[in-house]
Design an enzyme around this catalytic site. Structure first.
Site, PDB file in Angstrom:
ATOM      1  N   GLN A  92     -14.500  19.501  16.801  1.00  0.00           N
ATOM      2  CA  GLN A  92     -15.950  19.666  16.621  1.00  0.00           C
ATOM      3  C   GLN A  92     -16.666  18.431  17.152  1.00  0.00           C
ATOM      4  OE1 GLN A  92     -16.847  21.248  12.441  1.00  0.00           O
ATOM      5  NE2 GLN A  92     -14.734  20.612  12.264  1.00  0.00           N
ATOM      6  N   ASN A  93     -15.889  17.401  17.489  1.00  0.00           N
ATOM      7  CA  ASN A  93     -16.505  16.139  17.894  1.00  0.00           C
ATOM      8  C   ASN A  93     -17.006  16.188  19.334  1.00  0.00           C
ATOM      9  OD1 ASN A  93     -15.847  15.249  15.398  1.00  0.00           O
ATOM     10  ND2 ASN A  93     -14.051  14.074  16.029  1.00  0.00           N
ATOM     11  N   HIS A 110     -18.198  21.997  19.980  1.00  0.00           N
ATOM     12  CA  HIS A 110     -19.639  21.731  19.854  1.00  0.00           C
ATOM     13  C   HIS A 110     -20.198  20.942  21.030  1.00  0.00           C
ATOM     14  CE1 HIS A 110     -19.184  22.319  15.207  1.00  0.00           C
ATOM     15  NE2 HIS A 110     -19.245  23.455  15.866  1.00  0.00           N
ATOM     16  N   CYS A 118     -27.803  23.681  31.726  1.00  0.00           N
ATOM     17  CA  CYS A 118     -29.062  24.311  32.108  1.00  0.00           C
ATOM     18  C   CYS A 118     -29.214  25.616  31.332  1.00  0.00           C
ATOM     19  CB  CYS A 118     -29.091  24.558  33.611  1.00  0.00           C
ATOM     20  SG  CYS A 118     -30.534  25.478  34.128  1.00  0.00           S
ATOM     21  N   GLY A 178     -10.212  15.581   9.138  1.00  0.00           N
ATOM     22  CA  GLY A 178     -11.532  14.937   9.119  1.00  0.00           C
ATOM     23  C   GLY A 178     -12.686  15.907   9.198  1.00  0.00           C
TER      24      GLY A 178
HETATM   25  P1  NAD Z   1     -18.547  16.164   8.177  1.00  0.00           P
HETATM   26  O1  NAD Z   1     -19.357  14.923   8.394  1.00  0.00           O
HETATM   27  O2  NAD Z   1     -19.177  17.348   7.545  1.00  0.00           O
HETATM   28  O3  NAD Z   1     -17.265  15.801   7.294  1.00  0.00           O
HETATM   29  C1  NAD Z   1     -16.469  14.683   7.616  1.00  0.00           C
HETATM   30  C2  NAD Z   1     -15.157  14.807   6.865  1.00  0.00           C
HETATM   31  O4  NAD Z   1     -14.315  13.744   7.306  1.00  0.00           O
HETATM   32  C3  NAD Z   1     -15.275  14.698   5.342  1.00  0.00           C
HETATM   33  O5  NAD Z   1     -14.494  15.729   4.769  1.00  0.00           O
HETATM   34  C4  NAD Z   1     -14.665  13.319   5.036  1.00  0.00           C
HETATM   35  O6  NAD Z   1     -13.936  13.298   3.821  1.00  0.00           O
HETATM   36  C5  NAD Z   1     -13.696  13.163   6.183  1.00  0.00           C
HETATM   37  N1  NAD Z   1     -13.374  11.781   6.547  1.00  0.00           N
HETATM   38  C6  NAD Z   1     -14.200  10.706   6.625  1.00  0.00           C
HETATM   39  N2  NAD Z   1     -13.502   9.621   7.031  1.00  0.00           N
HETATM   40  C7  NAD Z   1     -12.212  10.024   7.219  1.00  0.00           C
HETATM   41  C8  NAD Z   1     -11.024   9.378   7.629  1.00  0.00           C
HETATM   42  N3  NAD Z   1     -10.983   8.070   7.948  1.00  0.00           N
HETATM   43  N4  NAD Z   1      -9.878  10.106   7.712  1.00  0.00           N
HETATM   44  C9  NAD Z   1      -9.869  11.433   7.376  1.00  0.00           C
HETATM   45  N5  NAD Z   1     -10.976  12.093   6.992  1.00  0.00           N
HETATM   46  C10 NAD Z   1     -12.131  11.402   6.912  1.00  0.00           C
HETATM   47  O7  NAD Z   1     -17.921  16.516   9.600  1.00  0.00           O
HETATM   48  P2  NAD Z   1     -17.608  17.886  10.282  1.00  0.00           P
HETATM   49  O8  NAD Z   1     -16.867  18.802   9.368  1.00  0.00           O
HETATM   50  O9  NAD Z   1     -16.971  17.501  11.587  1.00  0.00           O
HETATM   51  O10 NAD Z   1     -19.056  18.550  10.566  1.00  0.00           O
HETATM   52  C11 NAD Z   1     -20.201  17.797  11.050  1.00  0.00           C
HETATM   53  C12 NAD Z   1     -20.726  18.159  12.440  1.00  0.00           C
HETATM   54  O11 NAD Z   1     -21.321  17.022  13.129  1.00  0.00           O
HETATM   55  C13 NAD Z   1     -19.596  18.572  13.359  1.00  0.00           C
HETATM   56  O12 NAD Z   1     -20.057  19.407  14.347  1.00  0.00           O
HETATM   57  C14 NAD Z   1     -19.206  17.228  13.931  1.00  0.00           C
HETATM   58  O13 NAD Z   1     -18.345  17.250  14.984  1.00  0.00           O
HETATM   59  C15 NAD Z   1     -20.551  16.606  14.261  1.00  0.00           C
HETATM   60  N6  NAD Z   1     -20.375  15.138  14.377  1.00  0.00           N
HETATM   61  C16 NAD Z   1     -19.597  14.676  15.403  1.00  0.00           C
HETATM   62  C17 NAD Z   1     -19.311  13.327  15.498  1.00  0.00           C
HETATM   63  C18 NAD Z   1     -18.432  12.872  16.644  1.00  0.00           C
HETATM   64  O14 NAD Z   1     -18.499  13.457  17.724  1.00  0.00           O
HETATM   65  N7  NAD Z   1     -17.586  11.857  16.447  1.00  0.00           N
HETATM   66  C19 NAD Z   1     -19.822  12.418  14.555  1.00  0.00           C
HETATM   67  C20 NAD Z   1     -20.631  12.924  13.513  1.00  0.00           C
HETATM   68  C21 NAD Z   1     -20.883  14.310  13.430  1.00  0.00           C
HETATM   69 ZN    ZN Z   2     -29.891  25.953  36.270  1.00  0.00          ZN
END
Ligand code: NAD
Ligand code: ZN
Length: 242
Positions: A92-93, A110, A118, A178
């Site tokens: 999802q990152n 995502h 576009c 995570g």
């Molecule tokens: P979330 O923020 O809802 O949940 C994060 C989860 O990670 C929690 O359950 C927490 O307990 C856990 N966590 C925190 N630190 C940890 C560690 N060191 N080791 C293991 N687990 C750990 O995240 P989500 O479920 O990914 O949903 C949020 C949305 O926002 C998603 O689409 C996400 O990808 C996006 N987002 C992306 C980034 C990125 O690209 N790095 C950063 C922030 C949010």
């Molecule tokens: Zn275009």
């Protein structure tokens, strides 16, 4: 001879937390400087286009300075050892830390920083994140947005989750790392015949997860870097046949 087991990893913001990227729900930094409902909203982004680009260019600049942590390296290593057909990395990152750690194929559910999209002709391309860049295919300017899936927007790569739900068998394994389960609920992507199986694993810091349907068979509470190293030693090597 049955097919060799496959390993699906669905990662979320917590995977990158130990690289210094704040998660969404335990937010600080960038996420608090902007109104998420303005910069991540597919229904209204055009009205706040400059702010949207400002936000994502800051996201890109911040993320590009971060380095993969041990958990990214372990996952990339699994894919190198057993191949991308058996180790499927879905994230999802929007950061590119799995790729930086050497992963060959990562499915971004995502979107990704560093790409534009576009909305007039659906073209997606690698680019700087700047609001004055036109679509190279159809020349649209106002239709161009960062290639990040916003709220109220279709996520085309969710097709990979549907495929996983359809084709995964009890011989395979699914690991959530995570992820709070609030954006992608395990119950919506794990095949029903695997609910509660010891082959459905979750790794995060939450004592309790939103797992109303008992989908997760084994829940490890701990840091991704530490738990994945333990899992590799105690479960994965044997599961993948070594
Ligand atoms: P979330 O923020 O809802 O949940 C994060 C989860 O990670 C929690 O359950 C927490 O307990 C856990 N966590 C925190 N630190 C940890 C560690 N060191 N080791 C293991 N687990 C750990 O995240 P989500 O479920 O990914 O949903 C949020 C949305 O926002 C998603 O689409 C996400 O990808 C996006 N987002 C992306 C980034 C990125 O690209 N790095 C950063 C922030 C949010
Ligand atoms: Zn275009």
């Amino acid at each position: 001879m049955p097919n060799k087991p496959r390993l699906y990893i669905i990662s979320g913001a917590g995977l990158s937390a130990e690289s210094g990227i704040s998660t969404f729900r335990d937010s600080d930094g960038l996420w608090t400087k902007y109104d998420v409902d303005r910069v991540c909203n597919a229904l209204t982004w055009k009205r706040h286009r400059e702010e949207v680009f400002q936000f994502y260019s800051e996201v890109q600049a911040t993320y590009s300075e971060c380095k993969p942590n041990r958990a990214h390296e372990i996952l990339a290593d699994w894919q190198k050892r057993w191949g991308k057909d058996r180790v499927i990395l879905l994230t999802q990152n929007v950061d590119l830390l799995l790729e930086k750690a050497g992963a060959e194929e990562v499915i971004h559910l995502h979107g990704e920083v560093g790409k534009l999209q576009c909305t007039a002709c659906a073209h997606v391309w690698e680019s700087e994140v700047r609001s004055d860049i036109r679509c190279p295919k159809c020349d649209s300017l106002k239709g161009v947005k960062p290639a990040i899936v916003m709220f109220h927007e279709m996520a085309p790569n969710y097709i990979h989750l549907s495929r996983m739900r359809k084709h995964t068998s009890k011989h395979d394994m699914i690991i959530f790392v995570g992820s709070s389960g609030q954006v992608i609920a395990p119950a919506s992507v794990v095949p029903p015949n695997m609910f509660g199986s010891e082959h459905v694993i979750s790794v995060n810091l939450d004592e309790s997860t939103d797992d109303l349907f008992g989908v997760i068979g084994v829940h490890y509470i701990g840091k991704a870097t530490e738990v994945l190293a333990e899992l590799e030693r105690d479960v994965i090597n044997q599961f993948m046949g070594e």
